[in-house]
Design a protein around this motif. Structure first.
Motif, PDB file in Angstrom:
ATOM      1  N   ILE B 163       0.972  -1.105  -0.049  1.00  0.00           N
ATOM      2  CA  ILE B 163      -0.044  -0.057   0.208  1.00  0.00           C
ATOM      3  C   ILE B 163       0.650   1.342  -0.001  1.00  0.00           C
ATOM      4  O   ILE B 163       0.606   2.089  -0.641  1.00  0.00           O
ATOM      5  CB  ILE B 163      -1.076   0.095   1.046  1.00  0.00           C
ATOM      6  CG1 ILE B 163      -1.970  -1.144   1.139  1.00  0.00           C
ATOM      7  CG2 ILE B 163      -1.835   1.367   1.282  1.00  0.00           C
ATOM      8  CD1 ILE B 163      -2.691  -1.393   2.258  1.00  0.00           C
ATOM      9  N   GLN B 164       1.901   1.125   0.721  1.00  0.00           N
ATOM     10  CA  GLN B 164       2.604   2.331   1.011  1.00  0.00           C
ATOM     11  C   GLN B 164       3.704   2.531  -0.363  1.00  0.00           C
ATOM     12  O   GLN B 164       3.436   3.786  -0.781  1.00  0.00           O
ATOM     13  CB  GLN B 164       3.982   2.218   1.857  1.00  0.00           C
ATOM     14  CG  GLN B 164       5.149   3.165   2.143  1.00  0.00           C
ATOM     15  CD  GLN B 164       4.392   4.518   2.468  1.00  0.00           C
ATOM     16  OE1 GLN B 164       3.366   4.771   2.982  1.00  0.00           O
ATOM     17  NE2 GLN B 164       5.406   5.427   2.173  1.00  0.00           N
ATOM     18  N   PHE B 165       3.886   1.584  -1.033  1.00  0.00           N
ATOM     19  CA  PHE B 165       4.830   1.793  -2.418  1.00  0.00           C
ATOM     20  C   PHE B 165       3.681   2.393  -3.573  1.00  0.00           C
ATOM     21  O   PHE B 165       3.948   3.026  -4.243  1.00  0.00           O
ATOM     22  CB  PHE B 165       5.193   0.402  -2.912  1.00  0.00           C
ATOM     23  CG  PHE B 165       5.933   0.330  -4.126  1.00  0.00           C
ATOM     24  CD1 PHE B 165       7.369   0.811  -3.958  1.00  0.00           C
ATOM     25  CD2 PHE B 165       5.293   0.062  -5.391  1.00  0.00           C
ATOM     26  CE1 PHE B 165       7.859   0.935  -5.290  1.00  0.00           C
ATOM     27  CE2 PHE B 165       6.108   0.257  -6.386  1.00  0.00           C
ATOM     28  CZ  PHE B 165       7.452   0.709  -6.579  1.00  0.00           C
ATOM     29  N   GLY B 166       2.299   1.793  -3.421  1.00  0.00           N
ATOM     30  CA  GLY B 166       1.404   2.341  -4.466  1.00  0.00           C
ATOM     31  C   GLY B 166       1.282   3.887  -4.164  1.00  0.00           C
ATOM     32  O   GLY B 166       1.442   4.781  -5.315  1.00  0.00           O
ATOM     33  N   LEU B 167       1.058   4.229  -2.913  1.00  0.00           N
ATOM     34  CA  LEU B 167       0.857   5.566  -2.696  1.00  0.00           C
ATOM     35  C   LEU B 167       2.159   6.414  -2.857  1.00  0.00           C
ATOM     36  O   LEU B 167       2.032   7.592  -3.472  1.00  0.00           O
ATOM     37  CB  LEU B 167       0.608   5.813  -1.248  1.00  0.00           C
ATOM     38  CG  LEU B 167       0.092   6.962  -0.624  1.00  0.00           C
ATOM     39  CD1 LEU B 167      -1.396   7.552  -1.171  1.00  0.00           C
ATOM     40  CD2 LEU B 167       0.161   7.183   0.941  1.00  0.00           C
ATOM     41  N   LEU B 168       3.218   5.695  -2.825  1.00  0.00           N
ATOM     42  CA  LEU B 168       4.654   6.518  -3.016  1.00  0.00           C
ATOM     43  C   LEU B 168       4.521   6.598  -4.393  1.00  0.00           C
ATOM     44  O   LEU B 168       5.083   7.862  -4.889  1.00  0.00           O
ATOM     45  CB  LEU B 168       5.517   6.004  -2.346  1.00  0.00           C
ATOM     46  CG  LEU B 168       7.115   6.515  -1.890  1.00  0.00           C
ATOM     47  CD1 LEU B 168       6.357   7.530  -0.968  1.00  0.00           C
ATOM     48  CD2 LEU B 168       8.064   5.808  -1.476  1.00  0.00           C
ATOM     49  N   ILE B 169       4.655   5.795  -5.378  1.00  0.00           N
ATOM     50  CA  ILE B 169       4.788   5.863  -6.673  1.00  0.00           C
ATOM     51  C   ILE B 169       3.642   6.582  -7.406  1.00  0.00           C
ATOM     52  O   ILE B 169       4.021   7.631  -8.080  1.00  0.00           O
ATOM     53  CB  ILE B 169       4.895   4.660  -7.416  1.00  0.00           C
ATOM     54  CG1 ILE B 169       6.208   3.623  -6.888  1.00  0.00           C
ATOM     55  CG2 ILE B 169       5.061   4.575  -8.942  1.00  0.00           C
ATOM     56  CD1 ILE B 169       7.304   4.509  -6.799  1.00  0.00           C
ATOM     57  N   CYS B 170       2.333   6.401  -7.201  1.00  0.00           N
ATOM     58  CA  CYS B 170       1.362   6.660  -7.961  1.00  0.00           C
ATOM     59  C   CYS B 170       0.975   8.370  -7.534  1.00  0.00           C
ATOM     60  O   CYS B 170       0.610   9.089  -8.471  1.00  0.00           O
ATOM     61  CB  CYS B 170       0.183   5.985  -7.912  1.00  0.00           C
ATOM     62  SG  CYS B 170       0.456   4.349  -8.370  1.00  0.00           S
ATOM     63  N   VAL B 171       1.148   8.570  -6.420  1.00  0.00           N
ATOM     64  CA  VAL B 171       0.628   9.703  -5.673  1.00  0.00           C
ATOM     65  C   VAL B 171       1.794  10.770  -5.570  1.00  0.00           C
ATOM     66  O   VAL B 171       1.973  11.979  -6.349  1.00  0.00           O
ATOM     67  CB  VAL B 171      -0.206   9.861  -4.562  1.00  0.00           C
ATOM     68  CG1 VAL B 171      -0.781  11.005  -4.083  1.00  0.00           C
ATOM     69  CG2 VAL B 171      -1.530   8.729  -5.106  1.00  0.00           C
TER      70      VAL B 171
END
Lengths: 207, 354
Positions: B163-171
């Motif tokens: 979840i953290q990685f998704g937030l970091l990359i996409c947002v």
């Protein structure tokens, strides 16, 4: 007021569920149909209804549980917008059969959305179908029964949650089926269930 | 006419950026028509898969650039809003692909409806101090904390990392692209060797960045096909080669210098533009490699085919996401306060033993 809020509701449902609709081996049509789907989320009825073409929405009526959609003013208002037929799951009696009620409600114009598993299964595995769909098919053999596979909506709003997470979901509508002459209850129900499983397997093979 | 003139002055564009924008749209438009024509051919001697890839990419980029052009006409806020929607959609695709559990539901709700909008609000308000730390620090503490409270410990570390990685990359990473619009930059006068305030429009820097990512992607693809021999990691992507990465970096650097010399839309010197373009290219390549690796791990080919019929936004912007924060920080470090940058550089070099 209602003419304004209905498209808004449909738009919101489509946005939050990120639903794409695929018609496999069939086309949208205004003939009387029964869409039967796997049941994974409270949003199922709303999203499936919202993802139908606009002309079909006004003549398609989801069958939903009274105990959920009657709970609170918001749910009651929303359910009034998308023409829900509310079924009291706790008081099913012979003289007050839900099947007769559905047939009465749709008349010779409307279509139905039903969830023959009866209730949602938290594991996502499909349950056996309740027999209501068979009696519906027996009393109205002219109805087209459309299998629908709903994918990923249980993650958008799982059981017991009230806030949606806007993931992407997919609705696959398959070719129609009918009750064959002399087909027994159990045969018909397992054949219907197999149609949805078939759509599910197609879905995962293509992706 | 004066009304139109004053509106144009208030938009993010000036003469030079407008020419560049029109040029990009023209090139993409021609490619798009070309690929449409190619698709109609019976194509016995052409590889259908390559044409389809080409067509998908050109259509997606044409769409992105058209929307970017329109939003830039109306100012910074709308451009930020545009990037917000791109982030939101990319995060949707990412989390849809990632297996999460019931216990993650409420955390995901806050990720989508608090951290994602908040990041873009802070970018729009130009709060650099906040938007650089909220997601990497506060969100990364909030996510495990909130999931722990649900009591579901199965694959705990794996779930929070995803979840953290998704937030970091996409947002987080992507939000640095519109943040470029808020930089107050300086340029080095090459005749006097003195720093002066740059009088161009900041949209030029963002356009330069977007164009360089596209050029890099295209060159990477071309070099792989034409000269590619040494595959980097066949388990991740069987077509990405070392020749592709290096060729794309060199080619993009040349393209960056040419753009800066012909149409100076950025405050970079001509060699600075070359270095920045090469940096963008290397980051863009590693971005698409990383996202490929994630897709292979999950067993999906494209985010677009993840759920039938969706356009894979994440497939197109993975390179942008990786390049944006680096490009932003290098630009900001050297050109927002050049004296400070010189000072830091001096201090660091004085630590060297020679």
């Amino acid at each position: 007021m209602k003419s304004l809020s209905v498209p808004v509701l449909a738009g919101l449902a489509k946005f939050f569920s990120g639903a794409t609709v695929r018609w496999v081996g069939c086309e949208p049509d205004s003939c009387q149909r029964v869409y039967f789907a796997n049941h994974t989320s409270h949003l199922d009825a709303l999203v499936l209804w919202a993802s139908l073409p606009k002309q079909l929405r006004s003549i398609t009526r989801p069958v939903a549980a009274k105990d959920y959609w009657d709970g609170g003013p918001v749910r009651r208002y929303v359910s009034s917008l998308f023409n829900v037929i509310l079924i009291d799951r706790k008081q099913v009696k012979a003289h007050n059969s839900p099947i007769d009620m559905m047939i009465r409600e749709i008349g010779s114009r409307d279509s139905l959305i039903v969830f023959p598993e009866g209730s949602r299964n938290p594991t996502g595995e499909m349950r056996d179908f309740k027999s209501g769909m068979y009696y519906l098919a027996k009393k109205r053999p002219d109805l087209e029964f459309m299998p629908v596979y709903i994918d990923n909506l249980n993650r958008v709003m799982p059981k017991g949650e009230f806030l949606p997470v806007p993931l992407l979901s997919c609705i696959t509508i398959g070719p129609p089926m009918w009750l064959e002459t002399g087909e027994r209850k159990q045969q018909f129900l397992s054949r219907a269930r197999a149609e949805i499983v078939k759509l599910k397997e197609q879905d995962s093979n293509e992706a | 006419m004066p009304l139109l003139q004053s509106w144009f002055d208030r938009s993010l564009l000036d003469g030079k950026t407008l020419i560049l924008l029109v040029a990009i749209l023209l090139v993409l438009g021609i490619c798009w028509i070309g690929s449409r024509l190619l698709r109609r051919q019976p194509a016995a001697n052409l590889d259908a898969a390559i044409i389809r890839t080409f067509d998908n990419r050109v259509s997606a980029w044409l769409m992105i650039c058209l929307l970017l052009a329109v939003t830039m006409m109306f100012g910074q806020i709308l451009t930020v809003v545009f990037f917000f929607f791109v982030s939101f959609w990319a995060l949707r695709e990412f989390i849809t692909m990632t297996p999460t559990r019931r216990g993650d539901h409420r955390t995901l709700f806050w990720v989508f409806f608090l951290f994602t909008p908040l990041q873009y609000v802070m970018v729009a308000l130009d709060k650099y101090q906040l938007y650089t730390i909220v997601i990497p620090v506060y969100a990364s503490l909030f996510i495990p904390g909130r999931i722990a409270m649900t009591g579901d410990t199965k694959r705990f570390l794996e779930r929070i990392a995803k979840i953290q990685f998704g937030l970091l990359i996409c947002v987080y990473a992507l939000s640095h692209a519109p943040a470029l619009l808020y930089l107050k930059l300086h340029r080095l006068n090459l005749t006097t060797y003195e720093w002066e305030e740059w009088d161009g429009k900041p949209a030029g820097v963002l356009l330069f960045f977007v164009v360089m990512v596209q050029v890099s992607d295209t060159l990477h693809f071309a070099w792989d096909r034409l000269f590619g021999k040494h595959v980097i990691a066949p388990t991740v992507n069987s077509t990405r080669t070392w020749e592709g990465i290096i060729g794309a970096a060199v080619g993009t650097a040349v393209a960056g210098m040419l753009i800066q010399l012909l149409l100076p839309v950025t405050p970079f010197t001509w060699y600075g533009a070359g270095i920045m373009a090469a940096l963008i290219s290397v980051m863009a390549s590693s971005g698409s490699m990383t996202m490929s690796a994630i897709k292979r791990d999950r067993g999906v080919k494209d985010y677009g085919t993840l759920v039938q019929g969706h356009a894979g936004v994440l497939d197109r912007i993975d390179s942008v996401c990786f390049a944006a924060p680096i490009f932003f920080h290098v630009t900001r470090f050297f050109l927002e306060r050049p004296e400070k940058a010189a000072e830091v550089t001096r201090e660091l070099t004085s630590l060297l033993p020679f």
